[in-house]
Design an enzyme around this catalytic site. Structure first.
Site, PDB file in Angstrom:
ATOM      1  N   HIS A 195     -10.201  -5.795   7.134  1.00 28.29           N
ATOM      2  CA  HIS A 195      -8.953  -5.193   7.602  1.00 28.29           C
ATOM      3  C   HIS A 195      -8.754  -3.936   6.759  1.00 28.29           C
ATOM      4  CE1 HIS A 195      -4.910  -4.418   8.804  1.00 28.29           C
ATOM      5  NE2 HIS A 195      -4.380  -4.763   7.640  1.00 28.29           N
ATOM      6  N   GLN A 199       0.850  -1.192   0.000  1.00 26.82           N
ATOM      7  CA  GLN A 199       0.000   0.000   0.000  1.00 26.82           C
ATOM      8  C   GLN A 199       0.886   1.243   0.000  1.00 26.82           C
ATOM      9  OE1 GLN A 199      -2.510  -0.143   3.407  1.00 26.82           O
ATOM     10  NE2 GLN A 199      -3.577   1.749   2.963  1.00 26.82           N
ATOM     11  N   PRO A 237      -5.182  -6.611  -0.156  1.00 24.42           N
ATOM     12  CA  PRO A 237      -6.180  -6.583   0.917  1.00 24.42           C
ATOM     13  C   PRO A 237      -6.398  -7.999   1.453  1.00 24.42           C
ATOM     14  CG  PRO A 237      -7.268  -6.390  -1.212  1.00 24.42           C
ATOM     15  CD  PRO A 237      -5.793  -6.396  -1.486  1.00 24.42           C
ATOM     16  N   VAL A 238      -6.069  -8.217   2.721  1.00 28.21           N
ATOM     17  CA  VAL A 238      -5.880  -9.576   3.234  1.00 28.21           C
ATOM     18  C   VAL A 238      -7.135 -10.440   3.165  1.00 28.21           C
ATOM     19  CG1 VAL A 238      -6.299  -8.995   5.670  1.00 28.21           C
ATOM     20  CG2 VAL A 238      -4.817 -10.923   5.066  1.00 28.21           C
TER      21      VAL A 238
END
Length: 316
Positions: free
Chosen positions: A178, A85, A124-125
């Site tokens: 998250h 990110q 994005p997990v």
């Protein structure tokens, strides 16, 4: 003969190397660590650096550079690889780029004959965990994401500071994505045995302060990225916590990226999202279907729907 536990790490960037360091200095459970990265020199350098500290460890651990073939007999494969990110980006901005990367990684790992447990930390997990499940065709309990473990740790840190107590005495979770649509389970939060609602009633803390604390949790990554370029120490420790819970069969409740398919009122289906689950040697023993307040359930649905809107655009 005692079983030798083996972990393979895919991704030798800031998060991966922080996890590797944390695992190395607290290595009572893991006997072998293999590091894989497309940037081979970086991975080899991390291996060398870690090995040069073996004399200072209570117990030596075999650390090596490797490839996907090394996953064949691994207990756990941790994936931290992918694009990071950047300042001004949300985690969801990374979906398209990291999905392509993950297809190659997961295919490579599975082709080795790997039959252990995936632990995903790349953003994005929640979506990358779902992507891993789809590309691997593994049962959902064997694919785990770090979820809101880091968010929850941040929340407990901020609350512990506010109430001047140890973080171990804070019982609260961040749930959902998250990311920006997460929410705090304020209605279920306790400081030791005392509910947060009691503190509010006493005037010890106001709801507006709780809103500010949640904003600090949501914005924490952006703040760290602005100051030092990336976040990696805290999540590295979080990954180690999950790995240890699996290796030692702890039955530990953690707010991981859990596979939700009808829990929480049957509104949320076929998605990975941050929710408390029991982590054991089989991966996820159970996703806990806690009773949360109506206002929190509504936030959960909003967060899930946001993730779902991105997942639905991915072609598997």
């Amino acid at each position: 003969m005692l079983k030798r536990n083996k972990v393979v790490l895919v991704g030798a960037g800031g998060v991966g190397s922080s996890f590797a360091y944390a695992l190395t200095i607290d290595n009572s459970l893991v006997h072998e660590l293999v590091i894989i990265d497309v940037a081979q020199d970086k991975a080899k350098g991390e291996v060398m650096d870690l090995n040069h500290g073996q004399m200072f460890l209570e117990k030596n651990i075999k650390i090596a550079f490797g490839n996907y073939d090394d996953c064949s007999d691994a207990d756990i494969v941790v994936i931290t690889a992918g694009l990071n990110q950047k300042p001004g980006e949300t985690r969801l901005d990374l979906v398209g780029k990291n999905t392509k990367i993950f297809k190659e990684i997961v295919t490579g790992v599975v082709s080795s004959g790997f039959n252990g447990i995936f632990v995903i930390a790349s953003n994005p997990v929640d979506i990358m965990t779902y992507v891993t499940m789809k590309y691997s065709n593994f049962p959902t309990h064997k694919v785990i994401g770090t979820g809101t473990t880091l968010d929850t740790s941040r929340l407990r840190y901020f609350l512990a500071e506010r109430f001047n107590v140890n973080t171990q005495n804070i019982h609260s979770y961040i749930m959902g994505e998250h990311g920006d649509s997460s929410f705090a389970t304020w209605d279920e939060t306790k400081i030791a045995m005392k509910s947060l609602s009691e503190y509010i009633a006493e005037g010890t803390i106001r709801e507006v302060e709780l809103d500010e604390i949640h904003k600090k949790v949501v914005n924490a990554a952006y703040e760290v990225i602005k100051l030092k370029g990336a976040t990696y120490y805290a999540i590295g420790l979080g990954i180690k916590k999950i790995v240890n819970a699996i290796i030692s069969d702890q039955n530990l409740i953690l707010p991981i990226s859990s596979y939700i398919n009808g829990q929480y009122g049957n509104f949320i289906k076929d998605i990975y999202i941050g929710a408390p689950a029991v982590v054991c040697k089989e991966g996820v023993k159970e996703v806990l279907d806690f009773k949360i307040s109506d206002r929190e359930l509504e936030k959960f649905k909003i967060s899930a729907n946001q993730l779902k809107s991105y997942i639905d655009k991915i072609e598997f």
